[in-house]
Design an enzyme around this catalytic site. Structure first.
Site, PDB file in Angstrom:
ATOM      1  CB  CYS A 115     -25.804 -16.749 -16.295  1.00 56.85           C
ATOM      2  SG  CYS A 115     -24.181 -16.926 -15.546  1.00 56.85           S
ATOM      3  CB  CYS A 143     -23.566 -15.113 -12.185  1.00 51.11           C
ATOM      4  SG  CYS A 143     -23.964 -13.885 -13.430  1.00 51.11           S
ATOM      5  CB  CYS A 188     -22.067 -13.912 -18.191  1.00 47.88           C
ATOM      6  SG  CYS A 188     -23.473 -13.594 -17.117  1.00 47.88           S
ATOM      7  CB  CYS A 247     -20.094 -14.059 -15.107  1.00 47.30           C
ATOM      8  SG  CYS A 247     -20.985 -15.558 -14.783  1.00 47.30           S
ATOM      9  N   GLY A 263       9.087 -19.773 -18.459  1.00 45.85           N
ATOM     10  CA  GLY A 263       9.100 -18.866 -17.318  1.00 45.85           C
ATOM     11  C   GLY A 263      10.214 -17.837 -17.338  1.00 45.85           C
TER      12      GLY A 263
END
Lengths: 198, 288
Positions: free
Chosen positions: B243, B240, B271, B265, B30
């Site tokens: 799909c 979606c 997808c 998506c 970090g």
């Protein structure tokens, strides 16, 4: 045959990164090491690791003061400059170095500051054969639960290391390199516990 | 004129410098490690940080995937992919599972990554405290002193103004319970994927000259208050339109014929994979 400065060093770096991000994970750099043919007073795996990390922008220190030849060789191969333990970016420990000397160096080496913790030393340590069973248990970032590791690094030196890493983010990162050209890393975030004897 | 470039574009010295910074970044999760960001053949702020990380990592046997906001085919992804392939000859893929290195702008792929993979994220503003304090000199000190009151105050003010934390992307996270970090402008939906990730996550900011990292199995907590817990974008009831996927990050679109809101998506590779699976099942059931 010599090593390939581009692809072999990239290979070594990826192994280092893999082991550094997963402390205690042992990676092998045997493949490029087998292609090396240098006459140097340290293991070829150590030299290769140094070649992957060192260049003219950084400094190194060798713990034992009986290795003038090795200092020259590493400077020649990597262009890195030799420096005192207080300043060195990389500290190199050889198998035959005395515990006393290593401990002294651990106490003296740079650990960075709270503002710039990256200005710390990274240690390249020649170790006994690395195995994932043994003396110490590692925990911390990069480790799913815990992992055990054998390095041949004595308890007193781990204590000295713990002393220098107890003020996170300051600390030192250790890279162990064994004779079988295996590497394992113990960064500053890793907590070390010794297995109970008996 | 086509220049005959070195493998992976960079000279070896540049790679080494980036590699050293990356190892330090992994050792201090970090923390933003400064590095000497190189001049690249794409403009700063267009993924040069991620690109430099990728070039320092990549080897001849690696398979590379580059995505830009979930898409393998948008301009930023394609130009970066081309540059890397032209200078290394590596194999490219759109399939997330096949890739060794995944460079991404502002998304983490839908399917979970493995321990053999490295995710490289492009970061425009790596400093989570920049909105509160303009001076780098000061933000470095705040990080040193673990002083994140500014980040908390920012979230608190959002709750006062809007009744909730209003970060759309780049919601700050606390890494290993020490450093507060900008996760790059990924949607909040992707923040939980960083927590105890199997894959190593590297973040590169080329313009700001910073590299930082989240090692695998590292705690990554999104900043939140007890009474205002962290929430991700909700797509309840939506799926979606191509799909049918639910539980993924969806883009909101307008169906121009019907004028209705439809969803799709965001991760195009995911997808397509779903569509191919469906087609396979369809073909097998029809002709078998």
């Amino acid at each position: 045959m010599a090593i390939d400065q581009v692809h072999d060093l990239q290979y070594v770096y990826r192994k280092l990164l893999h082991s550094m991000s997963r402390p205690g994970t042992i990676s092998s750099i045997t493949e490029p090491v087998n292609r090396m043919d240098y006459s140097i007073p340290c293991s070829e795996a150590l030299l290769l690791t140094a070649m992957a990390l060192l260049d003219g922008e950084v400094t190194f220190h060798i713990v034992s003061d009986e290795h003038q030849e090795l200092i020259e060789k590493i400077s020649e191969y990597t262009s890195a400059k030799y420096a005192s333990i207080h300043e060195a970016d990389f500290v190199i420990v050889l198998r035959e170095d005395k515990e006393q000397e290593i401990r002294h160096a651990l106490e003296q080496c740079k650990v960075g500051s709270l503002i710039d913790p990256q200005q710390s030393s990274t240690w390249l340590i020649e170790s006994s054969v690395l195995e994932n069973d043994g003396e110490i248990v590692l925990k911390g970032p990069g480790i799913q639960s815990e992992v055990s590791l054998q390095t041949g690094f004595p308890v007193t030196l781990w204590q000295a290391r713990n002393q220098r890493t107890n003020e996170f983010p300051m600390g030192i990162d250790l890279i162990f390199i064994d004779q079988a050209s295996q590497i394992a890393c113990v960064p500053r975030t890793t907590a070390i516990a010794h297995k109970e004897v008996g | 004129m086509k220049a005959n470039t070195h493998f992976a574009f960079f000279d070896e010295g540049s790679k080494k410098e980036i590699r050293r910074a990356t190892l330090k970044a992994v050792a201090i999760p970090g923390y933003q490690v400064p590095f000497a960001s190189r001049e690249m053949p794409i403009a700063r702020g267009w993924g040069t940080g991620g690109l430099q990380l990728t070039l320092s990592l990549i080897g001849q046997t690696d398979v590379l995937k580059v995505i830009d906001q979930g898409s393998d085919e948008s301009v930023n992804a394609v130009s970066i992919k081309k540059l890397v392939q032209d200078t290394t000859g590596v194999q490219l893929t759109e399939c997330t599972e096949e890739a060794d290195i995944i460079q991404s702008r502002h998304r983490i792929p839908e399917c979970s990554l493995t321990k053999e993979q490295i995710l490289v994220l492009q970061v425009p503003i790596p400093e989570p405290l920049r909105a509160i304090e303009e001076r780098e000199y000061m933000t470095k000190r705040m990080h040193a002193e673990d002083d994140y009151s500014g980040a908390w105050l920012m979230l608190f003010e959002q709750i006062m103004k809007f009744g909730k934390t209003a970060t759309t992307a780049d919601h700050p996270v606390s890494v290993h319970d020490r450093y507060v970090m900008a996760p790059s402008p990924i949607p909040r939906f992707d923040n939980p994927k960083m927590d105890h990730s199997e894959a190593l996550i590297l973040l590169g900011a080329g313009r700001e000259k910073k590299i930082y990292a989240v090692p695998p199995y590292t705690s990554v907590k999104s900043l939140a208050f007890e009474d205002y817990p962290f929430t991700v974008e909700s797509f309840e009831g939506a799926h979606c339109h191509l799909c049918g996927a639910v539980d993924v990050f969806l883009d909101e679109l307008i169906d121009h014929e019907k004028g209705a809101t439809i969803y799709q998506c965001n991760d195009s590779a995911y997808c397509i994979e779903q569509l191919n699976k469906q087609e396979k099942v369809e073909v097998e059931s029809t002709y078998a």
